[in-house]
Design an enzyme around this catalytic site. Sequence first.
Site, PDB file in Angstrom:
ATOM      1  N   HIS A  94       1.045  -1.088   0.115  1.00 17.49           N
ATOM      2  CA  HIS A  94       0.039  -0.179  -0.128  1.00 17.49           C
ATOM      3  C   HIS A  94       0.827   1.132   0.201  1.00 17.49           C
ATOM      4  O   HIS A  94       1.818   1.252   0.800  1.00 17.49           O
ATOM      5  CB  HIS A  94      -0.872  -0.051   1.226  1.00 17.49           C
ATOM      6  CG  HIS A  94      -1.608  -1.074   1.587  1.00 17.49           C
ATOM      7  ND1 HIS A  94      -1.063  -2.204   2.200  1.00 17.49           N
ATOM      8  CD2 HIS A  94      -2.846  -1.477   1.303  1.00 17.49           C
ATOM      9  CE1 HIS A  94      -2.136  -3.032   2.191  1.00 17.49           C
ATOM     10  NE2 HIS A  94      -3.135  -2.727   1.760  1.00 17.49           N
ATOM     11  N   ASP A 129       2.245   1.742   3.357  1.00 20.04           N
ATOM     12  CA  ASP A 129       3.524   0.699   3.661  1.00 20.04           C
ATOM     13  C   ASP A 129       4.870   1.218   3.588  1.00 20.04           C
ATOM     14  O   ASP A 129       5.742   0.740   4.348  1.00 20.04           O
ATOM     15  CB  ASP A 129       3.388  -0.457   3.113  1.00 20.04           C
ATOM     16  CG  ASP A 129       1.892  -1.192   3.304  1.00 20.04           C
ATOM     17  OD1 ASP A 129       1.205  -0.923   4.284  1.00 20.04           O
ATOM     18  OD2 ASP A 129       1.392  -1.967   2.688  1.00 20.04           O
ATOM     19  N   MET A 145       2.548  -5.858  -7.643  1.00 21.79           N
ATOM     20  CA  MET A 145       1.358  -5.104  -7.444  1.00 21.79           C
ATOM     21  C   MET A 145       1.303  -3.975  -6.416  1.00 21.79           C
ATOM     22  O   MET A 145       2.120  -4.139  -5.616  1.00 21.79           O
ATOM     23  CB  MET A 145       0.379  -6.353  -6.782  1.00 21.79           C
ATOM     24  CG  MET A 145      -1.046  -5.811  -6.343  1.00 21.79           C
ATOM     25  SD  MET A 145      -1.385  -5.305  -4.843  1.00 21.79           S
ATOM     26  CE  MET A 145      -1.980  -6.904  -3.961  1.00 21.79           C
ATOM     27  N   GLU A 204     -11.042  -6.185  -5.278  1.00 23.78           N
ATOM     28  CA  GLU A 204     -10.778  -7.325  -4.079  1.00 23.78           C
ATOM     29  C   GLU A 204     -12.114  -7.419  -3.020  1.00 23.78           C
ATOM     30  O   GLU A 204     -12.409  -6.441  -2.230  1.00 23.78           O
ATOM     31  CB  GLU A 204      -9.611  -7.223  -3.191  1.00 23.78           C
ATOM     32  CG  GLU A 204      -9.446  -8.223  -2.031  1.00 23.78           C
ATOM     33  CD  GLU A 204      -8.189  -8.198  -1.375  1.00 23.78           C
ATOM     34  OE1 GLU A 204      -7.110  -7.619  -1.856  1.00 23.78           O
ATOM     35  OE2 GLU A 204      -8.291  -8.555  -0.084  1.00 23.78           O
ATOM     36  N   LYS A 216     -14.706  -8.342  -0.173  1.00 25.89           N
ATOM     37  CA  LYS A 216     -14.935  -8.989   1.097  1.00 25.89           C
ATOM     38  C   LYS A 216     -16.250  -8.537   1.613  1.00 25.89           C
ATOM     39  O   LYS A 216     -16.730  -7.246   1.658  1.00 25.89           O
ATOM     40  CB  LYS A 216     -13.764  -8.116   1.932  1.00 25.89           C
ATOM     41  CG  LYS A 216     -13.768  -8.793   3.391  1.00 25.89           C
ATOM     42  CD  LYS A 216     -12.510  -8.141   4.184  1.00 25.89           C
ATOM     43  CE  LYS A 216     -12.384  -8.661   5.400  1.00 25.89           C
ATOM     44  NZ  LYS A 216     -11.225  -8.138   6.333  1.00 25.89           N
ATOM     45  N   GLU A 229      -9.902 -13.239  -2.623  1.00 25.54           N
ATOM     46  CA  GLU A 229      -9.078 -13.728  -1.126  1.00 25.54           C
ATOM     47  C   GLU A 229      -9.690 -14.925  -0.724  1.00 25.54           C
ATOM     48  O   GLU A 229     -11.127 -14.784  -0.327  1.00 25.54           O
ATOM     49  CB  GLU A 229      -8.896 -12.392  -0.639  1.00 25.54           C
ATOM     50  CG  GLU A 229      -8.177 -13.068   1.036  1.00 25.54           C
ATOM     51  CD  GLU A 229      -7.710 -12.055   1.936  1.00 25.54           C
ATOM     52  OE1 GLU A 229      -7.160 -11.017   1.403  1.00 25.54           O
ATOM     53  OE2 GLU A 229      -8.124 -12.101   3.185  1.00 25.54           O
ATOM     54  N   HIS A 277     -11.944 -14.132   2.565  1.00 23.62           N
ATOM     55  CA  HIS A 277     -12.984 -13.258   2.449  1.00 23.62           C
ATOM     56  C   HIS A 277     -14.240 -13.920   1.852  1.00 23.62           C
ATOM     57  O   HIS A 277     -15.192 -13.879   2.349  1.00 23.62           O
ATOM     58  CB  HIS A 277     -12.608 -12.162   1.449  1.00 23.62           C
ATOM     59  CG  HIS A 277     -11.612 -11.150   1.912  1.00 23.62           C
ATOM     60  ND1 HIS A 277     -11.081 -10.278   1.344  1.00 23.62           N
ATOM     61  CD2 HIS A 277     -10.881 -11.250   3.055  1.00 23.62           C
ATOM     62  CE1 HIS A 277     -10.170  -9.460   1.830  1.00 23.62           C
ATOM     63  NE2 HIS A 277     -10.090 -10.276   2.998  1.00 23.62           N
ATOM     64  N   ASP A 316      -5.291 -13.452  -3.627  1.00 28.59           N
ATOM     65  CA  ASP A 316      -4.914 -13.432  -2.225  1.00 28.59           C
ATOM     66  C   ASP A 316      -5.017 -14.670  -1.533  1.00 28.59           C
ATOM     67  O   ASP A 316      -6.182 -15.071  -1.324  1.00 28.59           O
ATOM     68  CB  ASP A 316      -5.586 -12.306  -1.633  1.00 28.59           C
ATOM     69  CG  ASP A 316      -4.954 -10.751  -1.742  1.00 28.59           C
ATOM     70  OD1 ASP A 316      -4.058 -10.856  -2.716  1.00 28.59           O
ATOM     71  OD2 ASP A 316      -5.371  -9.873  -1.063  1.00 28.59           O
ATOM     72  N   ASP A 349     -11.742 -12.081  10.601  1.00 24.56           N
ATOM     73  CA  ASP A 349     -10.804 -12.185   9.442  1.00 24.56           C
ATOM     74  C   ASP A 349      -9.489 -12.790   9.900  1.00 24.56           C
ATOM     75  O   ASP A 349      -8.695 -12.003  10.464  1.00 24.56           O
ATOM     76  CB  ASP A 349     -10.682 -10.898   8.462  1.00 24.56           C
ATOM     77  CG  ASP A 349      -9.946 -10.765   7.712  1.00 24.56           C
ATOM     78  OD1 ASP A 349      -9.788 -11.738   7.041  1.00 24.56           O
ATOM     79  OD2 ASP A 349      -9.452  -9.455   7.211  1.00 24.56           O
ATOM     80  N   ASP A 371      -6.687 -14.199   8.247  1.00 25.35           N
ATOM     81  CA  ASP A 371      -5.720 -14.188   7.435  1.00 25.35           C
ATOM     82  C   ASP A 371      -4.567 -15.444   7.883  1.00 25.35           C
ATOM     83  O   ASP A 371      -3.236 -14.796   8.024  1.00 25.35           O
ATOM     84  CB  ASP A 371      -5.048 -12.852   7.517  1.00 25.35           C
ATOM     85  CG  ASP A 371      -5.841 -11.806   6.956  1.00 25.35           C
ATOM     86  OD1 ASP A 371      -6.642 -12.100   5.959  1.00 25.35           O
ATOM     87  OD2 ASP A 371      -5.800 -10.602   7.276  1.00 25.35           O
ATOM     88  N   ASP A 391      -1.517 -13.053   1.266  1.00 22.17           N
ATOM     89  CA  ASP A 391      -2.170 -12.187   1.824  1.00 22.17           C
ATOM     90  C   ASP A 391      -2.555 -12.458   3.388  1.00 22.17           C
ATOM     91  O   ASP A 391      -3.449 -12.862   3.774  1.00 22.17           O
ATOM     92  CB  ASP A 391      -3.212 -11.371   1.249  1.00 22.17           C
ATOM     93  CG  ASP A 391      -3.577 -10.003   2.019  1.00 22.17           C
ATOM     94  OD1 ASP A 391      -2.842  -9.665   2.889  1.00 22.17           O
ATOM     95  OD2 ASP A 391      -4.789  -9.506   1.730  1.00 22.17           O
TER      96      ASP A 391
HETATM   97  C1  GCO Z   1      -7.732  -7.553   4.266  1.00 23.71           C
HETATM   98  C2  GCO Z   1      -7.396  -7.108   2.826  1.00 23.71           C
HETATM   99  C3  GCO Z   1      -6.324  -6.444   2.749  1.00 23.71           C
HETATM  100  C4  GCO Z   1      -5.904  -6.302   1.194  1.00 23.71           C
HETATM  101  C5  GCO Z   1      -4.875  -5.368   1.034  1.00 23.71           C
HETATM  102  C6  GCO Z   1      -4.530  -5.002  -0.431  1.00 23.71           C
HETATM  103  O1  GCO Z   1      -8.791  -7.942   4.741  1.00 23.71           O
HETATM  104  O2  GCO Z   1      -7.316  -6.877   5.190  1.00 23.71           O
HETATM  105  O3  GCO Z   1      -7.350  -8.656   2.348  1.00 23.71           O
HETATM  106  O4  GCO Z   1      -5.132  -7.078   2.973  1.00 23.71           O
HETATM  107  O5  GCO Z   1      -5.651  -7.387   0.447  1.00 23.71           O
HETATM  108  O6  GCO Z   1      -5.457  -3.995   1.485  1.00 23.71           O
HETATM  109  O7  GCO Z   1      -5.715  -4.944  -1.206  1.00 23.71           O
HETATM  110 MN    MN Z   2      -6.385  -9.263   0.776  1.00 24.74          MN
HETATM  111 MN    MN Z   3      -8.288 -10.006   3.984  1.00 28.84          MN
END
Ligand code: GCO
Ligand code: MN
Ligand code: MN
Length: 384
Positions: free
Chosen positions: A55, A58, A89, A182, A184, A218, A221, A246, A256, A258, A288
């Site tokens: 990002h 970041d 990306m 993306e 979610k 993702e 998600h 992702d 969430d 991850d 991700d």
């Molecule tokens: C989340 C998202 C993020 C995005 C990221 C890049 O649930 O936090 O998956 O990690 O992928 O902002 O687009």
């Molecule tokens: Mn993501």
């Molecule tokens: Mn995510």
Amino acid sequence: MPSYTPMPSDTFTFGLWTVGNIGRDPFGDPVRKPINPVEIVHLLAEVGAWGVNFHDNDLVPIDASPAERNRIVRDFNAALRETGLVVPMATTNLFSDPAFKDGAFTSNDPQVRAYALHKTMHAIDLGVECGAKTYVFWGGREGVETDAAKNPVEAIKRFREAINFLCAYVKDQGYALRFALEPKPNEPRGDIFLATVGHALAFIATLDSPEMVGVNPEVAHETMAGLNFLHGVAQAWDAGKLFHIDLNDQVVGRYDQDFRFAAVNLKAAFFLVKFLEDVGYAGPRHFDAHAYRTESYEGVKAFARGCMRSYLILKEKARQWNADADIQALLAEINAGDQAPIPYSAEAAEVLKERDFDRQALGIRGMPYEQLDQLTVELLLGVR
Ligand code: GCO
Ligand code: MN
Ligand code: MN
């Protein structure tokens, strides 16, 4: 026995925000000291990744001066050259700053919507400067807690206007950049617009330049929404819209999470990897995901290595599945008969309407899916 060593051709990427995650959560403070982008690039090179994504913030803090920005980008690009890592990306942080508390492109405040476009154009410039070919839009704050707050039709219109504006900007600049939306369903908002891959695909068809825009599905998600991730990915692929992916993992019905790729739903991860490899998906395989909050940076490296290693092991399992004589015999039995579709013609329709079917025989025929699934499980458990 394969070594499962990641190679550049595996296209494994991580975000600065993933291995750089310091373990803050809504209930707890950071557990790891921040490491800077140059250190993250070296960490990723050490574990064998091919690329790194980011990002805007970041890499460059939101209030950095132009001179600071240029110094940071110079150091980062030098680290990329030194390690050979690439930036496939980039994306915009449109969620952390309080200005975005009611969304960015769908905020009710036109000043915030304009600021979101301004910030994204600068972030696109930054991404392109570092080599990005795909630009992701994750609308984390594009949503509501109460439907009293926003008219959802108006929100979708605003989202469309923003993506149309930014597509035109990219074309005007002559950038070779594609967008990936993306989806979610929720978190951090109570409900997020464009909740699933299906919503995003339908939305893309309404844009001014639909050919420029695809999706970035993702695992976590779609799983949060209780959906079959592979089916969303397959539909995106069929539409020519699988621009990015992702990879991580997630228990249904939880926050969430991850988690490390393939840490939870092993069979789903297997069929996902098999799909990507079978169809020849050529885009980045982006993890991700975050290391558990319990970990030191040694644990973060173990996490990153684990994501890539599990992918490669599952890829080898997919090869075995495709080569397994018993599995292939079952598949041949399942798919026996003339599989060609019946092309429409008035005659073909008449003939089909007149045809006699032995409905009972059709109903009696058993499908050997139990055997096929058990063979799959045994292959994954390593006894085949
Ligand atoms: C989340 C998202 C993020 C995005 C990221 C890049 O649930 O936090 O998956 O990690 O992928 O902002 O687009
Ligand atoms: Mn993501
Ligand atoms: Mn995510």
